[in-house]
Design a protein around this motif. Structure first.
Motif, mmCIF file in Angstrom:
data_model
loop_
_atom_site.group_PDB
_atom_site.id
_atom_site.type_symbol
_atom_site.label_atom_id
_atom_site.label_comp_id
_atom_site.label_asym_id
_atom_site.label_seq_id
_atom_site.Cartn_x
_atom_site.Cartn_y
_atom_site.Cartn_z
ATOM 1 N N ALA A 196 0.836 -1.204 0.000
ATOM 2 C CA ALA A 196 0.000 0.000 0.000
ATOM 3 C C ALA A 196 0.872 1.256 0.000
ATOM 4 C CB ALA A 196 -0.947 -0.011 1.197
ATOM 5 N N HIS A 197 1.935 1.249 0.795
ATOM 6 C CA HIS A 197 2.821 2.420 0.834
ATOM 7 C C HIS A 197 3.600 2.570 -0.477
ATOM 8 C CE1 HIS A 197 2.127 4.194 4.710
ATOM 9 N NE2 HIS A 197 2.283 3.030 5.332
ATOM 10 N N THR A 198 3.940 1.468 -1.104
ATOM 11 C CA THR A 198 4.610 1.545 -2.406
ATOM 12 C C THR A 198 3.679 2.196 -3.425
ATOM 13 O OG1 THR A 198 5.982 -0.388 -1.954
ATOM 14 C CG2 THR A 198 5.650 0.190 -4.273
ATOM 15 N N LEU A 199 2.425 1.731 -3.479
ATOM 16 C CA LEU A 199 1.448 2.324 -4.404
ATOM 17 C C LEU A 199 1.231 3.805 -4.084
ATOM 18 C CD1 LEU A 199 -1.496 -0.175 -5.034
ATOM 19 C CD2 LEU A 199 0.076 0.813 -6.702
ATOM 20 N N ARG A 200 1.180 4.138 -2.798
ATOM 21 C CA ARG A 200 0.989 5.533 -2.395
ATOM 22 C C ARG A 200 2.129 6.403 -2.922
ATOM 23 N NH1 ARG A 200 3.394 8.479 1.046
ATOM 24 N NH2 ARG A 200 4.423 6.713 2.037
ATOM 25 N N GLY A 201 3.346 5.931 -2.771
ATOM 26 C CA GLY A 201 4.494 6.693 -3.257
ATOM 27 C C GLY A 201 4.451 6.891 -4.767
ATOM 28 N N TRP A 202 4.126 5.825 -5.488
ATOM 29 C CA TRP A 202 4.028 5.926 -6.947
ATOM 30 C C TRP A 202 2.886 6.848 -7.352
ATOM 31 C CZ3 TRP A 202 4.323 -0.041 -8.010
ATOM 32 C CH2 TRP A 202 5.643 -0.464 -7.888
ATOM 33 N N ARG A 203 1.755 6.736 -6.656
ATOM 34 C CA ARG A 203 0.605 7.587 -6.990
ATOM 35 C C ARG A 203 0.947 9.057 -6.755
ATOM 36 N NH1 ARG A 203 -2.920 10.442 -3.918
ATOM 37 N NH2 ARG A 203 -4.829 11.014 -4.968
ATOM 38 N N ASN A 204 1.588 9.337 -5.625
ATOM 39 C CA ASN A 204 1.963 10.722 -5.348
ATOM 40 C C ASN A 204 2.890 11.270 -6.431
ATOM 41 O OD1 ASN A 204 0.404 10.763 -3.070
ATOM 42 N ND2 ASN A 204 2.108 10.513 -1.642
ATOM 43 N N ALA A 205 3.834 10.455 -6.864
ATOM 44 C CA ALA A 205 4.727 10.891 -7.940
ATOM 45 C C ALA A 205 3.945 11.107 -9.228
ATOM 46 C CB ALA A 205 5.838 9.862 -8.158
ATOM 47 N N ALA A 206 3.005 10.216 -9.513
ATOM 48 C CA ALA A 206 2.210 10.316 -10.740
ATOM 49 C C ALA A 206 1.305 11.541 -10.722
ATOM 50 C CB ALA A 206 1.377 9.051 -10.939
ATOM 51 N N VAL A 207 0.745 11.853 -9.577
ATOM 52 C CA VAL A 207 -0.203 12.963 -9.487
ATOM 53 C C VAL A 207 0.501 14.300 -9.290
ATOM 54 C CG1 VAL A 207 -2.052 13.947 -8.065
ATOM 55 C CG2 VAL A 207 -2.089 11.522 -8.656
ATOM 56 N N HIS A 208 1.465 14.355 -8.408
ATOM 57 C CA HIS A 208 2.073 15.629 -8.034
ATOM 58 C C HIS A 208 3.344 15.959 -8.810
ATOM 59 C CE1 HIS A 208 -0.877 15.835 -4.906
ATOM 60 N NE2 HIS A 208 -0.474 14.688 -4.410
ATOM 61 N N GLU A 209 3.952 14.957 -9.407
ATOM 62 C CA GLU A 209 5.192 15.183 -10.150
ATOM 63 C C GLU A 209 5.070 14.589 -11.549
ATOM 64 O OE1 GLU A 209 8.270 13.491 -7.756
ATOM 65 O OE2 GLU A 209 7.618 14.559 -5.981
ATOM 66 N N ARG A 210 3.873 14.636 -12.101
ATOM 67 C CA ARG A 210 3.553 13.974 -13.368
ATOM 68 C C ARG A 210 4.597 14.225 -14.450
ATOM 69 N NH1 ARG A 210 -0.879 11.528 -15.337
ATOM 70 N NH2 ARG A 210 -2.059 12.027 -13.477
ATOM 71 N N SER A 211 4.965 15.463 -14.676
ATOM 72 C CA SER A 211 5.898 15.763 -15.759
ATOM 73 C C SER A 211 7.354 15.530 -15.362
ATOM 74 C CB SER A 211 5.720 17.201 -16.225
ATOM 75 O OG SER A 211 6.029 18.085 -15.175
ATOM 76 N N LYS A 212 7.604 15.355 -14.066
ATOM 77 C CA LYS A 212 8.976 15.181 -13.593
ATOM 78 C C LYS A 212 9.277 13.750 -13.166
ATOM 79 C CE LYS A 212 8.274 18.393 -10.555
ATOM 80 N NZ LYS A 212 8.463 19.262 -9.415
ATOM 81 N N TRP A 213 8.369 12.820 -13.414
ATOM 82 C CA TRP A 213 8.536 11.448 -12.945
ATOM 83 C C TRP A 213 9.634 10.790 -13.758
ATOM 84 C CZ3 TRP A 213 4.257 7.159 -12.830
ATOM 85 C CH2 TRP A 213 4.435 6.364 -11.694
ATOM 86 N N ARG A 214 10.866 10.961 -13.319
ATOM 87 C CA ARG A 214 12.043 10.524 -14.077
ATOM 88 C C ARG A 214 12.265 9.012 -14.027
ATOM 89 N NH1 ARG A 214 11.919 14.583 -16.856
ATOM 90 N NH2 ARG A 214 12.707 16.547 -16.093
ATOM 91 N N GLN A 215 12.009 8.375 -12.915
ATOM 92 C CA GLN A 215 12.260 6.944 -12.787
ATOM 93 C C GLN A 215 10.975 6.221 -12.396
ATOM 94 O OE1 GLN A 215 15.512 6.943 -9.941
ATOM 95 N NE2 GLN A 215 16.937 6.628 -11.611
#
Length: 148
Positions: free
Chosen positions: A106-125
């Motif tokens: 759940a925490h892994t998905l949360r981290g990925w979701r936050n990157a996808a939503v809040h850093e959408r254009s900067k999601w480098r890795q």
């Protein structure tokens, strides 16, 4: 811009009211409207595979949280405080002592979701499709194992 009184027309219309305040008539209409927005984003220089991955991660996270929150409510437990962060909610809904594997996924998905939503254009890795699939399958397996 379209006014609220214009007809939606034939191209992916959502109803006679136009786009402002319109409600899709069925799931197919909503799917077409969202698909059109996706196509606009990708045609404007976006990466289609990254957009798809971000969408899947966000949807998986939202669905997982919905299931955890429903299970919590079914147990008759008091509502979680409104000011709880997603991290706090996961810690309360999937405690380490009861379901450490589910909590980790759940925490892994949360981290990925936050990157996808809040850093959408900067999601480098971004994670690979295989990594995302593994975590989502892990969530599903744990929910099934727990009878949730």
């Amino acid at each position: 811009a379209r006014s609220g009184g214009e007809s939606g027309g034939e191209s992916g219309a959502v109803g006679d009211e136009g786009l402002e305040g319109a409600r899709p008539r069925n799931g197919g209409d909503l799917t077409r409207v969202v698909g059109r927005l996706h196509n606009l984003a990708v045609s404007d220089g976006g990466d289609a595979s990254l957009a798809r991955l971000q969408r899947h991660v966000s949807e998986a996270f939202d669905l997982m949280m919905l299931r955890l929150e429903r299970k919590y409510a079914e147990e008759g437990l008091p509502p979680l405080p409104a000011e709880f962060s997603e991290r706090d909610k996961i810690d309360a809904l999937a405690p380490r002592s009861h379901c450490p594997t589910l909590r980790g996924h759940a925490h892994t998905l949360r981290g990925w979701r936050n990157a996808a939503v809040h850093e959408r254009s900067k999601w480098r890795q971004p994670p690979s499709d295989a990594d995302v699939s593994h975590v989502i399958q892990g969530v599903m397996s744990e929910l099934e194992r727990l009878g949730w």
